[in-house]
Design an enzyme around this catalytic site. Structure first.
Site, PDB file in Angstrom:
ATOM      1  N   CYS A 130       0.829  -1.216   0.000  1.00  0.00           N
ATOM      2  CA  CYS A 130       0.000   0.000   0.000  1.00  0.00           C
ATOM      3  C   CYS A 130       0.864   1.268   0.000  1.00  0.00           C
ATOM      4  O   CYS A 130       0.599   2.215  -0.741  1.00  0.00           O
ATOM      5  CB  CYS A 130      -0.951   0.003   1.184  1.00  0.00           C
ATOM      6  SG  CYS A 130      -0.236  -0.582   2.712  1.00  0.00           S
ATOM      7  N   HIS A 242      -2.935   6.314   4.581  1.00  0.00           N
ATOM      8  CA  HIS A 242      -1.487   6.395   4.815  1.00  0.00           C
ATOM      9  C   HIS A 242      -0.984   7.757   4.315  1.00  0.00           C
ATOM     10  O   HIS A 242      -1.427   8.245   3.264  1.00  0.00           O
ATOM     11  CB  HIS A 242      -0.745   5.306   4.041  1.00  0.00           C
ATOM     12  CG  HIS A 242      -0.839   3.928   4.625  1.00  0.00           C
ATOM     13  ND1 HIS A 242      -1.464   3.625   5.824  1.00  0.00           N
ATOM     14  CD2 HIS A 242      -0.371   2.744   4.135  1.00  0.00           C
ATOM     15  CE1 HIS A 242      -1.378   2.315   6.058  1.00  0.00           C
ATOM     16  NE2 HIS A 242      -0.729   1.757   5.057  1.00  0.00           N
TER      17      HIS A 242
HETATM   18  C1  2RA Z   1       0.810  -2.170   6.531  1.00  0.00           C
HETATM   19  N1  2RA Z   1       1.735  -1.995   4.291  1.00  0.00           N
HETATM   20  O1  2RA Z   1       0.473  -0.975   6.411  1.00  0.00           O
HETATM   21  C2  2RA Z   1       1.415  -2.915   5.363  1.00  0.00           C
HETATM   22  C3  2RA Z   1       0.524  -4.017   4.896  1.00  0.00           C
HETATM   23  N2  2RA Z   1      -0.755  -3.555   4.505  1.00  0.00           N
HETATM   24  O2  2RA Z   1       0.676  -2.820   7.590  1.00  0.00           O
END
Ligand code: 2RA
Length: 353
Positions: A130, A242
């Site tokens: 991601c 994120h």
């Molecule tokens: C996380 N990128 O954010 C890793 C897996 N989704 O935990």
């Protein structure tokens, strides 16, 4: 076009978003079947205005499907993706298991769509991590314009990246602290409520974490193997979305004004960038969106040809489910999935809500 699509891992955070996005984008599926492990058999998941009951992966005749969007973890992918692919069903896998396999394309459609032609080697296509997906969407137009030589990125990754268990831990710990009864850390090594943890995935011998290694190795495979990238990946107490603070060094000069203009025209990107209270995007504002948002674009005068920016995206969508559906759309566009591949009689346990 009509196709028979399976979503494997349909009860997880990403699986549920795959169902939602297949509906939102009106993917030309004749039917969508939710597939899960035996223990989740019968669980109900939404697909538009329908409620699907999950079927048991052990009971599926994969020769009756054209496409499987898989988000079921690396061990399930390792066991099942080759079997499903061998049955003639193209697999788009969200786990990390196949990402660095030279015979498996790792695809972000806005960045390296043509690489999808390589799917025929194993009938498997890998979805990126991601935190990588949103980053390469942002880097691609700048790399094309000025040649990126080096990237330094710090991530602020929400707990949904750890699945529902991560979200439950943040919620219960936060509530617990208020009543002075916080549960001890389980999903994470330390308290995540009102805290940040610079540790995602396992530590490697060089002191970086595997999450940080993924960002570097995947960016090289998707965008350009010559790019030098160093990452610090941090878990933060947000639920979805994120964020990343990115510094790049380019081979040719690139002003912030020019970079802003280029990014505004780039696929998959929304630029929200002005030096005022509402001139930037935060993770809570990206939830449910398809776009990768770019803010705080500015020249970094501490290095030659330096640029800094802020990048935010819904990690369950562009970071996973949306990218997987966009790969499926690309397969249809490139003729890899066709109406005449419709195979009647597949398991299809749909009930209308
Ligand atoms: C996380 N990128 O954010 C890793 C897996 N989704 O935990």
């Amino acid at each position: 076009m009509a196709l028979r699509v399976a979503v494997l891992g349909a009860t997880g955070n990403v699986g549920r978003e795959m169902m939602n996005i297949l509906d939102e984008r009106k993917f030309p599926a004749d039917s969508v079947t939710a597939v899960a492990s035996r223990r989740s058999k019968g669980s109900e998941v939404s697909y538009g205005d329908k409620i699907l009951k999950c079927v048991d992966i052990e009971q599926v005749d994969w020769s009756q499907f054209d496409l499987c969007l898989m988000s079921a973890g690396g061990s399930v992918a390792k066991e099942w993706a080759p079997k499903i692919a061998k049955a003639g069903c193209i697999v788009v896998d969200n786990s990390s298991h196949f990402r660095m396999d030279p015979d498996v394309p790792l695809i972000v459609p806005e960045v390296n769509a043509d690489a999808i032609e390589g799917y025929t080697k194993r009938n498997i296509i890998a979805n990126p991590n991601c935190s990588t997906a949103q980053l390469v969407v942002a880097l691609k137009p700048l790399h094309d314009a000025a040649g990126i030589e080096r990237v330094v990125v710090s991530t602020y990754q929400s707990v949904s990246g750890s699945g529902k268990a991560g979200m439950d831990e943040l919620w219960n710990q936060t509530k617990g602290i208020y009543v002075n009864d916080a549960p001890t850390p389980d999903q994470y090594t330390k308290q995540i409520a009102f805290n940040v943890i610079p540790h995602i995935d396992v530590f490697m011998e060089d002191g970086f974490t595997k999450e940080e290694w993924k960002m570097s190795s995947e960016t090289k495979k998707i965008l350009d193997p010559k790019i030098k990238l160093t990452a610090t990946c941090v878990r933060v107490p947000t639920f979805v979305g994120h964020a990343e603070a990115v510094n790049i060094e380019t081979s040719k000069p690139l002003s912030a004004k020019k970079a802003r203009a280029i990014l505004k025209e780039a696929d998959g990107i929304v630029v929200v960038d002005s030096p005022e209270d509402d001139g930037y995007i935060t993770p809570v504002e990206c939830v449910g969106e398809w776009a990768t948002f770019i803010s705080r674009i500015r020249e970094d005068v501490t290095v030659e040809n330096g640029l800094a920016f802020w990048c935010v995206s819904d990690n369950l969508r562009k970071g996973a489910a949306l990218n997987a559906v966009q790969i499926a759309e690309l397969l249809v566009e490139r003729g890899a999935l066709k109406p005449d591949s419709l195979k009647p009689g597949a398991l299809n346990d749909e009930i209308t809500a």
